[in-house]
Design an enzyme around this catalytic site. Structure first.
Site, PDB file in Angstrom:
ATOM      1  N   GLU A  13       3.557 -10.274  -0.359  1.00  0.00           N
ATOM      2  CA  GLU A  13       4.743  -9.655   0.243  1.00  0.00           C
ATOM      3  C   GLU A  13       4.367  -8.968   1.566  1.00  0.00           C
ATOM      4  O   GLU A  13       5.068  -9.085   2.569  1.00  0.00           O
ATOM      5  CB  GLU A  13       5.352  -8.632  -0.722  1.00  0.00           C
ATOM      6  CG  GLU A  13       6.558  -7.877  -0.183  1.00  0.00           C
ATOM      7  CD  GLU A  13       7.836  -8.688  -0.133  1.00  0.00           C
ATOM      8  OE1 GLU A  13       8.201  -9.301  -1.147  1.00  0.00           O
ATOM      9  OE2 GLU A  13       8.477  -8.705   0.939  1.00  0.00           O
ATOM     10  N   HIS A  72       1.467 -16.837  -5.448  1.00  0.00           N
ATOM     11  CA  HIS A  72       2.922 -16.814  -5.561  1.00  0.00           C
ATOM     12  C   HIS A  72       3.468 -18.087  -4.936  1.00  0.00           C
ATOM     13  O   HIS A  72       3.283 -18.303  -3.736  1.00  0.00           O
ATOM     14  CB  HIS A  72       3.391 -15.563  -4.798  1.00  0.00           C
ATOM     15  CG  HIS A  72       4.843 -15.281  -4.880  1.00  0.00           C
ATOM     16  ND1 HIS A  72       5.729 -15.702  -3.912  1.00  0.00           N
ATOM     17  CD2 HIS A  72       5.559 -14.586  -5.785  1.00  0.00           C
ATOM     18  CE1 HIS A  72       6.943 -15.271  -4.235  1.00  0.00           C
ATOM     19  NE2 HIS A  72       6.870 -14.597  -5.358  1.00  0.00           N
ATOM     20  N   ARG A 132       3.857 -16.492 -14.651  1.00  0.00           N
ATOM     21  CA  ARG A 132       5.036 -15.628 -14.604  1.00  0.00           C
ATOM     22  C   ARG A 132       6.180 -16.418 -13.980  1.00  0.00           C
ATOM     23  O   ARG A 132       5.978 -17.177 -13.028  1.00  0.00           O
ATOM     24  CB  ARG A 132       4.770 -14.411 -13.724  1.00  0.00           C
ATOM     25  CG  ARG A 132       5.997 -13.506 -13.658  1.00  0.00           C
ATOM     26  CD  ARG A 132       6.203 -12.870 -12.290  1.00  0.00           C
ATOM     27  NE  ARG A 132       6.546 -13.825 -11.253  1.00  0.00           N
ATOM     28  CZ  ARG A 132       6.873 -13.489 -10.013  1.00  0.00           C
ATOM     29  NH1 ARG A 132       6.869 -12.237  -9.646  1.00  0.00           N
ATOM     30  NH2 ARG A 132       7.173 -14.413  -9.112  1.00  0.00           N
ATOM     31  N   THR A 166      15.726  -8.709  -4.343  1.00  0.00           N
ATOM     32  CA  THR A 166      15.281  -9.323  -3.087  1.00  0.00           C
ATOM     33  C   THR A 166      15.894  -8.681  -1.850  1.00  0.00           C
ATOM     34  O   THR A 166      15.277  -8.613  -0.798  1.00  0.00           O
ATOM     35  CB  THR A 166      15.630 -10.828  -3.142  1.00  0.00           C
ATOM     36  OG1 THR A 166      15.046 -11.360  -4.328  1.00  0.00           O
ATOM     37  CG2 THR A 166      15.141 -11.579  -1.931  1.00  0.00           C
ATOM     38  N   HIS A 193      10.283  -6.385  -9.041  1.00  0.00           N
ATOM     39  CA  HIS A 193       9.958  -6.454  -7.609  1.00  0.00           C
ATOM     40  C   HIS A 193      11.150  -5.906  -6.845  1.00  0.00           C
ATOM     41  O   HIS A 193      12.243  -6.437  -6.938  1.00  0.00           O
ATOM     42  CB  HIS A 193       9.699  -7.929  -7.271  1.00  0.00           C
ATOM     43  CG  HIS A 193       9.407  -8.197  -5.839  1.00  0.00           C
ATOM     44  ND1 HIS A 193       8.125  -8.262  -5.339  1.00  0.00           N
ATOM     45  CD2 HIS A 193      10.220  -8.434  -4.784  1.00  0.00           C
ATOM     46  CE1 HIS A 193       8.163  -8.538  -4.050  1.00  0.00           C
ATOM     47  NE2 HIS A 193       9.432  -8.652  -3.683  1.00  0.00           N
ATOM     48  N   HIS A 195      12.915  -4.306  -3.361  1.00  0.00           N
ATOM     49  CA  HIS A 195      12.933  -4.059  -1.907  1.00  0.00           C
ATOM     50  C   HIS A 195      13.559  -2.700  -1.617  1.00  0.00           C
ATOM     51  O   HIS A 195      14.284  -2.137  -2.429  1.00  0.00           O
ATOM     52  CB  HIS A 195      13.621  -5.222  -1.187  1.00  0.00           C
ATOM     53  CG  HIS A 195      12.667  -6.342  -0.959  1.00  0.00           C
ATOM     54  ND1 HIS A 195      11.984  -6.508   0.225  1.00  0.00           N
ATOM     55  CD2 HIS A 195      12.223  -7.315  -1.796  1.00  0.00           C
ATOM     56  CE1 HIS A 195      11.168  -7.546   0.114  1.00  0.00           C
ATOM     57  NE2 HIS A 195      11.292  -8.063  -1.105  1.00  0.00           N
ATOM     58  N   HIS A 290       7.251  30.680   1.186  1.00  0.00           N
ATOM     59  CA  HIS A 290       6.495  29.596   0.554  1.00  0.00           C
ATOM     60  C   HIS A 290       4.997  29.883   0.632  1.00  0.00           C
ATOM     61  O   HIS A 290       4.276  29.738  -0.350  1.00  0.00           O
ATOM     62  CB  HIS A 290       6.790  28.259   1.239  1.00  0.00           C
ATOM     63  CG  HIS A 290       8.132  27.707   0.909  1.00  0.00           C
ATOM     64  ND1 HIS A 290       8.308  26.468   0.360  1.00  0.00           N
ATOM     65  CD2 HIS A 290       9.365  28.234   1.043  1.00  0.00           C
ATOM     66  CE1 HIS A 290       9.602  26.247   0.166  1.00  0.00           C
ATOM     67  NE2 HIS A 290      10.266  27.304   0.580  1.00  0.00           N
TER      68      HIS A 290
HETATM   69  C1  HCA Z   1      11.099 -13.426  -1.072  1.00  0.00           C
HETATM   70  C2  HCA Z   1      10.577 -13.595  -2.470  1.00  0.00           C
HETATM   71  C3  HCA Z   1      10.377 -12.331  -3.223  1.00  0.00           C
HETATM   72  C4  HCA Z   1       9.859 -12.774  -4.590  1.00  0.00           C
HETATM   73  C5  HCA Z   1       9.781 -11.743  -5.650  1.00  0.00           C
HETATM   74  C6  HCA Z   1       9.195 -12.216  -6.929  1.00  0.00           C
HETATM   75  C7  HCA Z   1      11.696 -11.547  -3.384  1.00  0.00           C
HETATM   76  O1  HCA Z   1      12.296 -13.403  -0.916  1.00  0.00           O
HETATM   77  O2  HCA Z   1      10.288 -13.380  -0.145  1.00  0.00           O
HETATM   78  O3  HCA Z   1       8.454 -13.181  -6.945  1.00  0.00           O
HETATM   79  O4  HCA Z   1       9.475 -11.589  -7.964  1.00  0.00           O
HETATM   80  O5  HCA Z   1      11.800 -10.444  -2.852  1.00  0.00           O
HETATM   81  O6  HCA Z   1      12.603 -12.089  -4.008  1.00  0.00           O
HETATM   82  O7  HCA Z   1       9.451 -11.502  -2.570  1.00  0.00           O
HETATM   83 CU    CU Z   2      10.080  -9.605  -1.950  1.00  0.00          CU
END
Ligand code: HCA
Ligand code: CU
Length: 378
Positions: A13, A72, A132, A166, A193, A195, A290
């Site tokens: 990532e 991945h 996975r 994502t 995962h 963001h 403080h």
């Molecule tokens: C991306 C893919 C991913 C994959 C996440 C995962 C996402 O869009 O680049 O494999 O669980 O954010 O969906 O990073």
């Molecule tokens: Cu991602």
């Protein structure tokens, strides 16, 4: 939460971060540091991405690190074969399941996705490699479709299923609900995962763990596509509050600063001022109230202890908000001796000056020193 594992994705990532270009040597340095830190897994860019990516993946597999090495790839037979050939311990398969991705990316319907998933998973397992299966854009996918797909892959046997936010749209409650529901549907481990588009990536990781997730994806400083994902250091900070023993038993926290500096340097960014643990003012206390309490007992205004990370606390004493307790402590640090009344007097001088202009530490120290000198000359 007393059991979770980290899938460290700085080298996958994180390579999708706008500024990232990791040469082989840098990748090896980062992977080695992460393994020494104690992350359970290191995820690498797909070997299908480029020739160098493939060679680097093979090279890192050969290092014999403590962390397991993953790569991945898309959920296709071609990608899976190349991934297994690199010598990785595990393969992370991903396919988009939201209507956005099904229509605008790979064009498969749910039935075709399930069929592809099963074929590829069986193949990876036949190679004796951990597997996975994850659905990209899980939070904008149809829940019924999603659960059916996860159930199908769990039934044939996978090590983990992955949920991915994502686009960074999920709230902690949505994450909790989805992971909780999934926990009731599959028996395998659950990876998440997340963001960080709306600043929820760390909170969402915590919610996922509360709901039964077992594996969290991170990257150093959170680097990744757009503004990135859950940061390794941020997750450590969050988990130290409620799961101190567990975190301390697994991860070498005093290495966090060194790793962040290494990655920041590699991608040419600064550590953000408000970064958990390592932001330059993360353990700086300023207001007089403080400072006084911190000097008496740090827990009054600190939930994390700087010494756990090999860092120092700093009590600010060069401002108009300063109180005499902070100045007293500075006077001691400078090796000078004054009565409390004298400290109060010099504090008044410092505050007076700080009302006129910003004071540097040096400025403030010289006010203290010349006041001390005057006292001796009297
Ligand atoms: C991306 C893919 C991913 C994959 C996440 C995962 C996402 O869009 O680049 O494999 O669980 O954010 O969906 O990073
Ligand atoms: Cu991602």
């Amino acid at each position: 939460v007393n059991n979770f594992k980290i899938i460290e994705s700085t080298l996958r990532e994180g390579e999708q971060f706008a500024n990232a270009f990791f040469d082989t040597e840098t990748k090896i340095k980062i992977a080695t540091a992460l393994s020494d830190f104690g992350v359970e897994y290191i995820e690498l860019t797909s070997p299908v991405a480029s020739q160098q990516s493939r060679e680097d993946c093979e090279a890192i597999c050969k290092l014999g690190l403590k962390s397991k090495i993953l790569t991945h790839v898309r959920c296709t037979m071609e990608d899976a074969k190349i991934a297994c050939d690199t010598g990785v311990d595990g393969v992370d398969l991903v396919i988009g399941t939201s209507s956005f991705l099904r229509e605008h990316s790979h064009g498969k319907d749910m039935l075709a996705i399930e069929k592809a998933a099963i074929e590829v998973i069986e193949y990876v397992k036949s190679r004796g490699v951990e597997v996975r299966f994850s659905s990209e854009d899980s939070f904008r996918s149809d829940l019924v479709d999603l659960l059916q797909l996860y159930r199908a892959v769990d039934r044939i046997g996978v090590n983990r299923v992955g949920v991915a936010d994502t686009v960074g749209c999920a709230t902690p409650r949505q994450v909790y609900d989805l992971v909780r529901t999934l926990r009731g549907v599959v028996s395998c481990d659950i990876e998440i995962h997340l963001h960080n588009d709306t600043g929820c990536a760390i909170a969402n990781a915590h919610a996922a763990l509360e709901a039964g997730a077992t594996h969290i994806d991170t990257s150093v400083l959170g680097i990744g596509e757009r503004n990135g994902i859950t940061s390794l250091g941020g997750l450590m900070a969050r988990m130290m509050v409620g799961s101190r023993e567990y975190v301390m038993s697994r991860y070498k926290l005093h290495k966090i600063k060194e790793i962040e500096d290494m990655v920041a340097d590699a991608v040419q960014i600064n550590i953000p001022f408000n970064n958990p643990i390592t932001g330059f003012c993360a353990f700086t206390h300023k207001a007089g109230i403080h400072a006084k309490a911190i000097l008496a007992n740090p827990s009054t205004y600190e939930i994390l202890k700087p010494e756990d990370y090999g860092l120092n606390r700093y009590v600010h004493f060069a401002s108009r908000l300063t109180g005499w307790n902070a100045i007293k402590s500075r006077v001691e640090q400078l090796g000078l001796s004054m009565t409390d009344a004298q400290v109060k007097e010099v504090t008044a001088k410092i505050k007076q000056m700080a009302d006129i202009r910003p004071l540097a530490i040096d400025d403030t120290d010289s006010i203290i020193r010349s006041f001390h000198l005057e006292l001796q000359q009297k």
